[in-house]
Design an enzyme around this catalytic site. Structure first.
Site, mmCIF file in Angstrom:
data_model
loop_
_atom_site.group_PDB
_atom_site.id
_atom_site.type_symbol
_atom_site.label_atom_id
_atom_site.label_comp_id
_atom_site.label_asym_id
_atom_site.label_seq_id
_atom_site.Cartn_x
_atom_site.Cartn_y
_atom_site.Cartn_z
ATOM 1 N N SER A 1 49.826 81.471 125.379
ATOM 2 C CA SER A 1 51.058 82.028 124.828
ATOM 3 C C SER A 1 50.963 83.550 124.841
ATOM 4 O O SER A 1 50.041 84.128 124.246
ATOM 5 C CB SER A 1 51.264 81.540 123.388
ATOM 6 O OG SER A 1 52.099 82.445 122.692
ATOM 7 N N ASP B 1 70.697 72.465 118.115
ATOM 8 C CA ASP B 1 69.931 73.471 118.849
ATOM 9 C C ASP B 1 69.523 72.969 120.230
ATOM 10 O O ASP B 1 69.629 73.683 121.227
ATOM 11 C CB ASP B 1 68.665 73.858 118.059
ATOM 12 C CG ASP B 1 69.003 74.324 116.658
ATOM 13 O OD1 ASP B 1 70.182 74.625 116.410
ATOM 14 O OD2 ASP B 1 68.090 74.377 115.822
HETATM 15 C C1 GLA Z 1 68.333 74.233 112.056
HETATM 16 C C2 GLA Z 1 68.293 72.824 112.634
HETATM 17 C C3 GLA Z 1 69.670 72.419 113.132
HETATM 18 C C4 GLA Z 1 70.738 72.601 112.058
HETATM 19 C C5 GLA Z 1 70.641 73.999 111.462
HETATM 20 C C6 GLA Z 1 71.569 74.180 110.275
HETATM 21 O O1 GLA Z 1 68.595 75.156 113.053
HETATM 22 O O2 GLA Z 1 67.369 72.761 113.699
HETATM 23 O O3 GLA Z 1 69.644 71.100 113.574
HETATM 24 O O4 GLA Z 1 70.655 71.605 111.074
HETATM 25 O O5 GLA Z 1 69.324 74.305 111.034
HETATM 26 O O6 GLA Z 1 72.884 74.152 110.679
#
Ligand code: GLA
Length: 355
Positions: A60, A164
């Site tokens: 890394s 995400d």
């Molecule tokens: C983090 C989690 C997402 C979501 C957000 C809050 O980023 O990984 O899945 O729950 O928090 O919206």
């Protein structure tokens, strides 16, 4: 630095995935609701080549550290290399007919860590993309997002949703990613040309594992149980019967989610109709709900939001899992330099990032 400098030969595969900023829709993903993130320019890159020495070597650049392992056992102290091990574990479990191979890997990233812009999902998505390319497994993008979620959920043990991973795998830079987290249907929407988003770093480092994220997750699951619904995301505001929920704290958490889903749907309409003022208003309402009902903000974050609005932003809010990290502000393009000059008096250039 790069792969070649570390291993003295070229990599076979190079894949990247971007971080994201969530514009609106917080803690709505794992309750079957709506979110609207967009990709950021920050990215994570994985370079890999086969290692004939029958061990995995992972370097890394960020940590300037090399890890060597022979199996996919998770470390006891939450090491960064667990994410890579987790990706291998999930990938080889999914494709049991693929013969195990060993790799040399180099990870490079310019994503600020633990700031609520999903560095971990970008790491998992880019690693799985690299394995997909190497083994030519033709994984469909939505499925790749689900596998990346499995890594974080089943292997690392974080109770996150799928926002995400979905946006990192499917999103397009410069477009809003409106996602229905229940059926994973999405729309990629252009931003009106006179809108501009900007991030400000609160510098409060946030680690999903040690933060109150898992507490909030459990409280929302309790609300679903007491309301006798599978997902809070399906509860209309007019049908939200808080009397059925036993704890006043859980009522507040659930109210955030129920009202937030409405805001995300309305925010999408604002984008389509170029209604920047209403979008800004929704961001402010979202932040207030996130701060007061969900209690996921901090004093420093609330100050940034207040100051950004005072300096001319039409909306501002804390983005991501909560408890620190980045804030996102919406500014009219022709007022951007004025906003920047003013906000720069409070926060240095290194803390402000244009999206
Ligand atoms: C983090 C989690 C997402 C979501 C957000 C809050 O980023 O990984 O899945 O729950 O928090 O919206």
């Amino acid at each position: 630095m790069g792969f070649e400098t570390i291993y003295n030969h070229k990599p076979l595969v190079k894949e990247s995935a971007n971080a994201r900023v969530n514009l609106i829709g917080e803690h709505t993903d794992y309750t079957g609701g709506y979110v609207m993130p967009t990709l950021l320019g920050f990215e994570n890159t994985i370079e890999l080549a086969r290692n004939d020495e029958k061990k995995f070597i992972v370097f890394s650049e960020h940590f300037n550290e090399k890890k060597i392992f022979n199996d996919f056992t998770k470390s006891i102290n939450n090491d960064w290399s667990d994410y890579i091990k987790g990706c291998f574990f999930v990938f080889f479990n999914e494709y049991k007919n693929i013969k195990l191979e060993h790799f040399k890997i180099c990870i490079s990233s310019n994503i600020p860590l633990e700031r609520g812009i999903s560095s971990s999902s970008a790491l998992c998505v880019s690693t799985l993309k690299a394995l997909n390319t190497y083994f030519n497994t033709q994984i469909e993008k939505k499925h790749l997002a689900k596998l990346a979620k499995k890594v974080e959920h089943d292997y690392i043990g974080v109770s996150g949703g799928i926002m995400d991973q979905m946006v990192s795998s499917i999103g397009i830079h410069g477009k809003a990613f409106f996602l229905n987290c229940l059926n994973l249907e999405y729309e990629l929407i252009d931003f009106p040309s006179d809108w501009k988003f900007c991030l400000i770093d609160s510098e409060v480092q946030r680690n999903l594992r040690s933060s109150s994220y898992n507490d909030r997750f459990s409280q929302l699951k309790l609300a679903e149980k007491e309301l006798n619904v599978e997902y809070l995301g399906g509860v209309e505001l007019s049908k939200f019967n808080s009397d059925k929920i036993s704890s006043p704290t859980v009522v507040k958490r659930a109210r955030h989610v129920v009202t937030e889903n409405n805001r995300v749907k309305e925010a999408k309409e604002c984008l389509l109709k170029d209604n920047i003022y209403q979008f800004g208003k929704l961001m402010i309402e979202s932040h207030n709900s996130y701060s007061k009902d969900f209690e996921a903000s901090t004093y420093d974050v609330d100050e940034i939001v207040k100051k950004s609005i005072k300096c001319g932003a039409l909306g501002a809010r804390l983005t991501g899992g909560g408890f620190g990290g980045f804030t996102v502000s919406l500014i009219e393009k022709n007022k951007f330099s004025d906003w920047y000059k003013k906000i720069n008096k409070y926060y240095p250039q290194e803390k402000i990032f244009e999206v």
